[in-house]
Design a protein around this motif. Sequence first.
Motif, short mmCIF file in Angstrom:
data_model
loop_
_atom_site.label_atom_id
_atom_site.label_comp_id
_atom_site.label_asym_id
_atom_site.label_seq_id
_atom_site.Cartn_x
_atom_site.Cartn_y
_atom_site.Cartn_z
N PHE A 1 46.59 40.07 39.52
CA PHE A 1 45.41 40.75 40.04
C PHE A 1 44.83 39.86 41.13
O PHE A 1 45.21 38.70 41.27
CB PHE A 1 44.37 41.03 38.94
CG PHE A 1 43.90 39.80 38.21
CD1 PHE A 1 42.83 39.04 38.68
CD2 PHE A 1 44.52 39.40 37.03
CE1 PHE A 1 42.41 37.90 38.00
CE2 PHE A 1 44.11 38.26 36.35
CZ PHE A 1 43.04 37.51 36.84
N THR A 2 43.90 40.42 41.90
CA THR A 2 43.33 39.69 43.03
C THR A 2 41.81 39.68 42.94
O THR A 2 41.18 40.68 42.58
CB THR A 2 43.76 40.32 44.37
OG1 THR A 2 45.18 40.23 44.48
CG2 THR A 2 43.13 39.61 45.56
N ILE A 3 41.24 38.52 43.28
CA ILE A 3 39.79 38.33 43.33
C ILE A 3 39.38 38.21 44.80
O ILE A 3 39.87 37.32 45.51
CB ILE A 3 39.36 37.06 42.57
CG1 ILE A 3 39.84 37.12 41.12
CG2 ILE A 3 37.85 36.87 42.64
CD1 ILE A 3 39.71 35.79 40.37
N ILE B 1 47.59 34.60 40.48
CA ILE B 1 46.31 35.28 40.71
C ILE B 1 45.97 35.22 42.19
O ILE B 1 45.90 34.14 42.79
CB ILE B 1 45.19 34.63 39.88
CG1 ILE B 1 45.52 34.77 38.38
CG2 ILE B 1 43.84 35.28 40.20
CD1 ILE B 1 44.52 34.08 37.47
N CYS C 1 38.03 48.83 44.47
CA CYS C 1 38.23 47.81 43.43
C CYS C 1 37.99 48.40 42.04
O CYS C 1 37.42 49.49 41.90
CB CYS C 1 37.31 46.62 43.67
SG CYS C 1 35.58 46.93 43.26
N GLU D 1 41.40 43.84 42.92
CA GLU D 1 40.93 44.45 41.67
C GLU D 1 39.51 44.01 41.33
O GLU D 1 38.72 44.78 40.80
CB GLU D 1 41.87 44.06 40.52
CG GLU D 1 43.22 44.77 40.53
CD GLU D 1 44.15 44.27 41.62
OE1 GLU D 1 45.02 45.06 42.05
OE2 GLU D 1 43.99 43.11 42.07
N ILE D 2 39.19 42.75 41.63
CA ILE D 2 37.86 42.20 41.34
C ILE D 2 37.21 41.76 42.65
O ILE D 2 37.81 41.01 43.42
CB ILE D 2 37.95 40.99 40.38
CG1 ILE D 2 38.61 41.41 39.06
CG2 ILE D 2 36.56 40.41 40.12
CD1 ILE D 2 38.94 40.23 38.15
N GLY E 1 40.11 39.98 34.50
CA GLY E 1 41.39 40.39 35.07
C GLY E 1 42.39 40.79 34.01
O GLY E 1 43.11 41.79 34.15
N GLU E 2 42.46 40.04 32.93
CA GLU E 2 43.40 40.35 31.85
C GLU E 2 43.04 41.66 31.17
O GLU E 2 43.94 42.44 30.81
CB GLU E 2 43.40 39.20 30.83
CG GLU E 2 44.06 37.93 31.36
CD GLU E 2 43.93 36.74 30.42
OE1 GLU E 2 44.74 35.81 30.52
OE2 GLU E 2 43.01 36.77 29.57
N LEU F 1 41.54 44.15 32.65
CA LEU F 1 41.92 45.20 33.60
C LEU F 1 43.41 45.50 33.50
O LEU F 1 43.82 46.66 33.57
CB LEU F 1 41.57 44.78 35.03
CG LEU F 1 40.08 44.76 35.40
CD1 LEU F 1 39.88 44.16 36.79
CD2 LEU F 1 39.48 46.16 35.36
N VAL G 1 39.06 35.38 34.78
CA VAL G 1 40.43 35.62 34.31
C VAL G 1 40.43 36.59 33.14
O VAL G 1 41.29 37.48 33.04
CB VAL G 1 41.12 34.29 33.94
CG1 VAL G 1 42.46 34.55 33.25
CG2 VAL G 1 41.33 33.44 35.19
#
Length: 359
Positions: A87-89, A3, A135, A98-99, A347-348, A350, A344
């Motif tokens: 994915f990236t926060i 991540i 995003c 993405e977030i 993200g999952e 997405l 998380v």
Amino acid sequence: MRIGVTCNCFARSGGMEQYALNLIEALIRKGHTPVIFTMSADPTLPAYPHCEVHVCPMNWRWLPNKLHVAYFNSWLRKEKARTEVAFTIACCLSGSAEIVVCGGNHIGFLKAMGRTPSFWDKWIINLEKREYAECKFVVAHANTMNIELQKYYGLPAEKIAVIYPPQTFKPLTTSMDKAALREEFGLPKDRTLFLFPSSSHKRKGFELLKTYFEKTEYPETLIVAGRPVKGEYKNVKYIGFCKEMQKLYQACDYTILASFYDPLGTAGLESVWNGTPSIMGNTIGCCEVLDSRSLRSFDVHSLKALSDVMEDVRKNPIRLEPPYQQYIDPVCMQTIDQHVDQLVQIGERLLKGETHPGH
């Protein structure tokens, strides 16, 4: 799961940098591999060996910080393209995520401060707009942010979820004797004390508070902790930076902030957590999540509104009864691990192609 996390600085710090570090540590505990993209990193951090750390080579540190951000974003796009992550926060002003976690925004800040956007302000706003447009989802740290993101940046409501940041206040094991605490801090024993914890006096409304306290005829004192104040003022006492904030909250009768812009207002929450009621400007985010029994609010643009609320607490003093957590909405009292579980999960969702992953 690998991540990605973007942050200005991977180190012990304050604000969003500390939030990012807490998030990274929780990801490790959950069995994930954080992949960090940052402008600087502290390799002595205990979490460092458990992460994959990508540090942007900042070869032109003499340039203004805003140009550092531009260079970092350019580097980030290339670095992410060759780095595998689920994915990236984003915990800073950066694209390619993405977030995006939003703890504040520049348009809201400028409007609250009554400032006309400069060239650099417009540049930052354009970068924010691009980040939010690119995003897939935005996590707002308070409902005030949710409203501003829709109003000022045109984001659809379904692209945003309000998830309050976890609070890491020290557990309150026992209430301490107020008189003894005042003696410890050198505070007056025979006056009503209003704590003003601040590292940004202009934004947190010191001028309004100073005006009131200089004119009050009542035995009231403003206790300033944090950044020094310029000059000496009647009924205002500066005590410096304090490492024992839990004790200081309990030594005072109220915590007060007149912030023009304070998306969450953690001090208001921490005060109530420690049994001291809060007097807050009505646009401060903590007003969303504090029980009205523990809070009085006022218009930060009005000396009369402040005077009225001060008269109210003189006539009707607020007294909190333990357990003090009863006065704080549980939505903002999650642990960091619970908070990370939510991120998380978004993200999952997405990754599965869901369009409304936070709802």
